[in-house]
Design an enzyme around this catalytic site. Structure first.
Site, short mmCIF file in Angstrom:
data_model
loop_
_atom_site.label_atom_id
_atom_site.label_comp_id
_atom_site.label_asym_id
_atom_site.label_seq_id
_atom_site.Cartn_x
_atom_site.Cartn_y
_atom_site.Cartn_z
CE LYS A 10 -26.58 86.30 181.68
NZ LYS A 10 -25.23 86.41 181.24
CB SER B 65 -22.22 87.68 180.76
OG SER B 65 -22.73 87.38 182.03
#
Length: 180
Positions: free
Chosen positions: A76, A37
């Protein structure tokens, strides 16, 4: 005399271990990147150093407990801070109505060949029925926007849940360095 040297050596290692333990508990933590990701910024299997107790800024890469998977942590990028409006239109980020460049995505966007955007259009209103990132929360996205399970799916992250700010890659050797 040998007993005295032995005690000094043991004491030295005990103090060293205590210092390393304290640093690990309060200053930094090693983290293993799992998944794709954050490609191409962070690659699956990389080992990074994350600093604890730092002031999180926009575009910092953070680690936090996965709200949808107890026992797991996510990594993230912070996009929206409390009070910000966040919107994506035609693969372009807008924060508080201003167009914002994301140079860390340029390489990835250049590799796309299907004519589709890296990041689909959205507003906070569409996702959460709010105009702005609420106080005490952060809006985060993975760099590999097409597959990332981020705020668009798991919701906003509480600032108090931020475990550390990822700053340095230390493995593999060919990727050693700070993270821009």
């Amino acid at each position: 005399m040998k007993a005295k040297e032995f005690v000094k050596t043991i004491l030295y290692f005990v103090i060293l271990a205590a210092i390393l333990f304290a640093l690990r508990q309060f200053v930094f933590t090693p983290v293993v990147v799992k998944g794709d990701s954050m490609d191409p910024t962070l690659i699956d299997g990389e080992r990074v150093i994350a600093l604890k107790n730092t002031n999180v800024k926009r575009f910092d890469i953070i680690t936090f407990p996965a709200p949808d998977d107890p026992g797991k942590n996510y990594i993230k990028r912070v996009i929206g801070l409390p009070g910000d409006t966040v919107e994506y239109r035609e693969d372009q980020l807008y924060i508080n109505g201003e167009q914002v460049n994301e140079p860390y995505l340029d390489e990835y966007k250049d590799e796309l060949t299907d004519g589709q955007p890296l990041t689909g259009d959205f507003t906070l209103q569409q996702l959460f029925d709010v105009e702005k990132v609420p106080d005490g929360q952060l809006f985060v996205l993975g760099d590999n926007r097409r597959i990332s399970k981020d705020s668009r799916i798991i919701g906003m992250i509480n600032e108090s849940d931020v475990m550390a700010d990822v700053k340095f890659v230390f493995w593999p050797i060919n990727r050693i360095g700070t993270i821009d």
